[in-house]
Design a protein around this motif. Structure first.
Motif, PDB file in Angstrom:
ATOM      1  N   ALA A  13       0.840  -1.202   0.000  1.00 39.31           N
ATOM      2  CA  ALA A  13       0.000   0.000   0.000  1.00 39.31           C
ATOM      3  C   ALA A  13       0.874   1.249   0.000  1.00 39.31           C
ATOM      4  CB  ALA A  13      -0.917   0.001   1.219  1.00 39.31           C
ATOM      5  N   VAL A  14       0.505   2.240  -0.807  1.00 39.13           N
ATOM      6  CA  VAL A  14       1.281   3.477  -0.831  1.00 39.13           C
ATOM      7  C   VAL A  14       1.059   4.278   0.443  1.00 39.13           C
ATOM      8  CG1 VAL A  14       1.331   3.588  -3.348  1.00 39.13           C
ATOM      9  CG2 VAL A  14      -0.529   4.726  -2.105  1.00 39.13           C
ATOM     10  N   GLU A  15      -0.040   4.000   1.136  1.00 36.67           N
ATOM     11  CA  GLU A  15      -0.309   4.599   2.435  1.00 36.67           C
ATOM     12  C   GLU A  15      -0.779   3.496   3.374  1.00 36.67           C
ATOM     13  OE1 GLU A  15      -3.098   7.739   2.015  1.00 36.67           O
ATOM     14  OE2 GLU A  15      -1.811   8.976   0.725  1.00 36.67           O
ATOM     15  N   GLY A  16      -0.204   3.423   4.568  1.00 39.39           N
ATOM     16  CA  GLY A  16      -0.571   2.368   5.501  1.00 39.39           C
ATOM     17  C   GLY A  16       0.281   1.131   5.315  1.00 39.39           C
ATOM     18  N   GLU A  17      -0.163   0.039   5.931  1.00 40.65           N
ATOM     19  CA  GLU A  17       0.644  -1.184   5.993  1.00 40.65           C
ATOM     20  C   GLU A  17       0.066  -2.333   5.185  1.00 40.65           C
ATOM     21  OE1 GLU A  17       0.843  -1.983  10.153  1.00 40.65           O
ATOM     22  OE2 GLU A  17       2.296  -0.397  10.561  1.00 40.65           O
ATOM     23  N   GLY A  18      -1.014  -2.115   4.450  1.00 40.35           N
ATOM     24  CA  GLY A  18      -1.654  -3.196   3.724  1.00 40.35           C
ATOM     25  C   GLY A  18      -0.879  -3.638   2.502  1.00 40.35           C
ATOM     26  N   MET A  19      -1.328  -4.724   1.903  1.00 39.17           N
ATOM     27  CA  MET A  19      -0.688  -5.237   0.688  1.00 39.17           C
ATOM     28  C   MET A  19      -1.734  -5.891  -0.192  1.00 39.17           C
ATOM     29  SD  MET A  19       1.311  -8.457   2.370  1.00 39.17           S
ATOM     30  CE  MET A  19       1.764  -7.427   3.771  1.00 39.17           C
ATOM     31  N   PHE A  20      -1.370  -6.013  -1.452  1.00 35.72           N
ATOM     32  CA  PHE A  20      -2.190  -6.707  -2.447  1.00 35.72           C
ATOM     33  C   PHE A  20      -1.305  -7.745  -3.111  1.00 35.72           C
ATOM     34  CE2 PHE A  20      -3.494  -6.565  -7.101  1.00 35.72           C
ATOM     35  CZ  PHE A  20      -4.499  -7.515  -6.952  1.00 35.72           C
ATOM     36  N   VAL A  21      -1.782  -8.979  -3.146  1.00 36.27           N
ATOM     37  CA  VAL A  21      -1.043 -10.085  -3.755  1.00 36.27           C
ATOM     38  C   VAL A  21      -1.932 -10.744  -4.793  1.00 36.27           C
ATOM     39  CG1 VAL A  21       0.061 -12.328  -3.361  1.00 36.27           C
ATOM     40  CG2 VAL A  21       0.325 -10.492  -1.677  1.00 36.27           C
ATOM     41  N   MET A  22      -1.362 -11.024  -5.952  1.00 35.99           N
ATOM     42  CA  MET A  22      -2.125 -11.702  -6.997  1.00 35.99           C
ATOM     43  C   MET A  22      -1.298 -12.822  -7.602  1.00 35.99           C
ATOM     44  SD  MET A  22      -4.262 -10.159 -10.246  1.00 35.99           S
ATOM     45  CE  MET A  22      -2.859  -9.380 -11.075  1.00 35.99           C
ATOM     46  N   TYR A  23      -1.902 -13.992  -7.651  1.00 36.98           N
ATOM     47  CA  TYR A  23      -1.339 -15.127  -8.386  1.00 36.98           C
ATOM     48  C   TYR A  23      -2.169 -15.321  -9.645  1.00 36.98           C
ATOM     49  CZ  TYR A  23       1.528 -16.522  -4.395  1.00 36.98           C
ATOM     50  OH  TYR A  23       2.458 -16.550  -3.387  1.00 36.98           O
ATOM     51  N   GLU A  24      -1.502 -15.403 -10.770  1.00 37.86           N
ATOM     52  CA  GLU A  24      -2.157 -15.677 -12.046  1.00 37.86           C
ATOM     53  C   GLU A  24      -1.958 -17.150 -12.367  1.00 37.86           C
ATOM     54  OE1 GLU A  24      -0.719 -12.603 -14.921  1.00 37.86           O
ATOM     55  OE2 GLU A  24       0.049 -11.696 -13.079  1.00 37.86           O
ATOM     56  N   MET A  25      -3.011 -17.798 -12.850  1.00 37.51           N
ATOM     57  CA  MET A  25      -2.910 -19.241 -13.081  1.00 37.51           C
ATOM     58  C   MET A  25      -3.649 -19.668 -14.333  1.00 37.51           C
ATOM     59  SD  MET A  25      -5.076 -20.207  -9.688  1.00 37.51           S
ATOM     60  CE  MET A  25      -3.931 -19.173  -8.763  1.00 37.51           C
ATOM     61  N   ARG A  26      -3.315 -20.869 -14.758  1.00 36.32           N
ATOM     62  CA  ARG A  26      -3.786 -21.388 -16.041  1.00 36.32           C
ATOM     63  C   ARG A  26      -5.308 -21.399 -16.146  1.00 36.32           C
ATOM     64  NH1 ARG A  26      -5.758 -26.076 -16.689  1.00 36.32           N
ATOM     65  NH2 ARG A  26      -4.795 -26.871 -14.778  1.00 36.32           N
ATOM     66  N   ALA A  27      -5.976 -21.945 -15.140  1.00 35.56           N
ATOM     67  CA  ALA A  27      -7.427 -22.106 -15.203  1.00 35.56           C
ATOM     68  C   ALA A  27      -7.984 -22.155 -13.783  1.00 35.56           C
ATOM     69  CB  ALA A  27      -7.793 -23.386 -15.962  1.00 35.56           C
ATOM     70  N   PHE A  28      -9.290 -22.010 -13.664  1.00 33.55           N
ATOM     71  CA  PHE A  28      -9.919 -21.937 -12.352  1.00 33.55           C
ATOM     72  C   PHE A  28      -9.750 -23.233 -11.568  1.00 33.55           C
ATOM     73  CE2 PHE A  28     -13.593 -22.083  -9.474  1.00 33.55           C
ATOM     74  CZ  PHE A  28     -13.391 -20.888  -8.787  1.00 33.55           C
ATOM     75  N   ASP A  29      -9.691 -24.363 -12.251  1.00 32.69           N
ATOM     76  CA  ASP A  29      -9.594 -25.632 -11.524  1.00 32.69           C
ATOM     77  C   ASP A  29      -8.265 -25.807 -10.797  1.00 32.69           C
ATOM     78  OD1 ASP A  29      -7.884 -26.214 -13.657  1.00 32.69           O
ATOM     79  OD2 ASP A  29      -9.132 -27.816 -14.487  1.00 32.69           O
ATOM     80  N   VAL A  30      -7.276 -24.975 -11.109  1.00 34.88           N
ATOM     81  CA  VAL A  30      -6.003 -25.031 -10.373  1.00 34.88           C
ATOM     82  C   VAL A  30      -6.237 -24.712  -8.889  1.00 34.88           C
ATOM     83  CG1 VAL A  30      -3.703 -23.998 -10.151  1.00 34.88           C
ATOM     84  CG2 VAL A  30      -4.647 -24.470 -12.415  1.00 34.88           C
ATOM     85  N   LEU A  31      -7.246 -23.876  -8.595  1.00 36.18           N
ATOM     86  CA  LEU A  31      -7.517 -23.458  -7.219  1.00 36.18           C
ATOM     87  C   LEU A  31      -8.037 -24.582  -6.342  1.00 36.18           C
ATOM     88  CD1 LEU A  31      -9.055 -20.011  -8.107  1.00 36.18           C
ATOM     89  CD2 LEU A  31      -7.121 -20.337  -6.558  1.00 36.18           C
ATOM     90  N   SER A  32      -8.478 -25.674  -6.941  1.00 33.71           N
ATOM     91  CA  SER A  32      -8.905 -26.840  -6.166  1.00 33.71           C
ATOM     92  C   SER A  32      -8.137 -28.094  -6.573  1.00 33.71           C
ATOM     93  CB  SER A  32     -10.416 -27.063  -6.332  1.00 33.71           C
ATOM     94  OG  SER A  32     -10.758 -27.224  -7.696  1.00 33.71           O
ATOM     95  N   SER A  33      -7.015 -27.901  -7.236  1.00 29.61           N
ATOM     96  CA  SER A  33      -6.229 -29.047  -7.699  1.00 29.61           C
ATOM     97  C   SER A  33      -5.607 -29.789  -6.521  1.00 29.61           C
ATOM     98  CB  SER A  33      -5.136 -28.578  -8.661  1.00 29.61           C
ATOM     99  OG  SER A  33      -4.176 -27.779  -7.977  1.00 29.61           O
ATOM    100  N   PRO A  34      -5.392 -31.093  -6.653  1.00 23.00           N
ATOM    101  CA  PRO A  34      -4.772 -31.851  -5.557  1.00 23.00           C
ATOM    102  C   PRO A  34      -3.426 -31.284  -5.112  1.00 23.00           C
ATOM    103  CG  PRO A  34      -5.717 -33.345  -7.171  1.00 23.00           C
ATOM    104  CD  PRO A  34      -5.808 -31.959  -7.761  1.00 23.00           C
ATOM    105  N   ALA A  35      -2.621 -30.794  -6.040  1.00 26.84           N
ATOM    106  CA  ALA A  35      -1.306 -30.264  -5.672  1.00 26.84           C
ATOM    107  C   ALA A  35      -1.426 -29.008  -4.816  1.00 26.84           C
ATOM    108  CB  ALA A  35      -0.488 -29.975  -6.928  1.00 26.84           C
ATOM    109  N   TYR A  36      -2.364 -28.127  -5.168  1.00 22.00           N
ATOM    110  CA  TYR A  36      -2.537 -26.895  -4.400  1.00 22.00           C
ATOM    111  C   TYR A  36      -3.169 -27.191  -3.038  1.00 22.00           C
ATOM    112  CZ  TYR A  36      -3.929 -22.073  -3.341  1.00 22.00           C
ATOM    113  OH  TYR A  36      -4.110 -20.843  -2.746  1.00 22.00           O
ATOM    114  N   VAL A  37      -4.205 -28.008  -3.011  1.00 24.89           N
ATOM    115  CA  VAL A  37      -4.857 -28.347  -1.749  1.00 24.89           C
ATOM    116  C   VAL A  37      -3.875 -29.021  -0.797  1.00 24.89           C
ATOM    117  CG1 VAL A  37      -6.672 -29.734  -0.685  1.00 24.89           C
ATOM    118  CG2 VAL A  37      -7.151 -28.471  -2.795  1.00 24.89           C
TER     119      VAL A  37
END
Length: 226
Positions: free
Chosen positions: A49-73
């Protein structure tokens, strides 16, 4: 180039000041390599954050099913000792697991503006059309490099060990606008005009959009950390 894939994990949180330095070390030298070693994760970026202590994090991934993939879980349910020590210090977590609805231009630049919003009742189609048209305009504006629209969708999975360690159910943003640029003033102008609350509400958004301006801290792809 647009975002690297059809899905993204967008997160906002604060860290307790006494562990901030330890967190930044961990996030770059352990967490990024761990996450980017999972099949389907294409890039991770953290902005402060340019002001304060917050942050923004983004992961870009191949497809939505990666978010429930066995490797990620499996990783979410087996945090390292370093991760386990730091997870309780993650505060005010907002964690949106998203499909990429529209993406124009680059995903990484010196600054990022995020707008977290929801459609009003019956406003979904109008807001979607407005956001897509605005993204096309913003991505080509001097001082800006890209603009993207994300929509949260909860994967069908149980609460993970990491989530339980953090102590509370994660909140999420329904929709997320991410605008990147090399000129902070251009992002501030976009926030105050094209993406101002009045403009969003006029085109179908619910009241109460949440916006933040961030400066680039670090970014990596799998090739950078393996």
């Amino acid at each position: 180039m647009a975002l690297m894939g059809q899905a993204a994990l967008a997160m906002w949180w604060n860290m307790a000041p006494e562990v901030r330095a330890d967190f930044e070390d961990w996030h770059v030298h352990e967490h990024f390599p761990e996450r980017l070693g999972i099949p389907g994760f294409h890039r991770g970026t953290r902005w402060s954050a340019v002001e304060g202590e917050g942050m923004f994090v983004m992961y870009e991934m191949r497809a939505f099913d990666v978010l429930s993939s066995p490797a990620y879980v499996a990783r979410l349910n087996a945090p390292t000792p370093w991760s386990t020590r730091l997870m309780p210090h993650h505060r005010d977590m907002v964690r949106s697991q998203c499909r990429v609805l529209a993406s124009r231009g680059g995903g990484v630049a010196r600054h990022a503006l995020t707008v977290r919003l929801s459609p009003a009742p019956d406003g979904d189609e109008a807001l979607r059309d407005f956001c897509r048209t605005t993204i096309d305009t913003l991505a080509m504006r001097p001082g800006l490099t890209g603009a993207h629209l994300l929509q949260h969708e909860t994967p069908a999975m149980q609460a993970t060990t990491e989530q339980k360690i953090r102590g509370n159910a994660d909140r999420w943003a329904d929709w997320v606008l991410v605008v990147s640029g090399y000129d902070r003033s251009a992002l501030e102008a976009a926030s105050d005009t094209d993406l101002a609350d009045a403009a969003l509400l006029r085109h179908g958004a619910a009241a109460g959009p949440v916006r933040g301006l961030y400066a680039l801290a670090c970014t990596a792809t799998p090739a950078d950390v393996t």
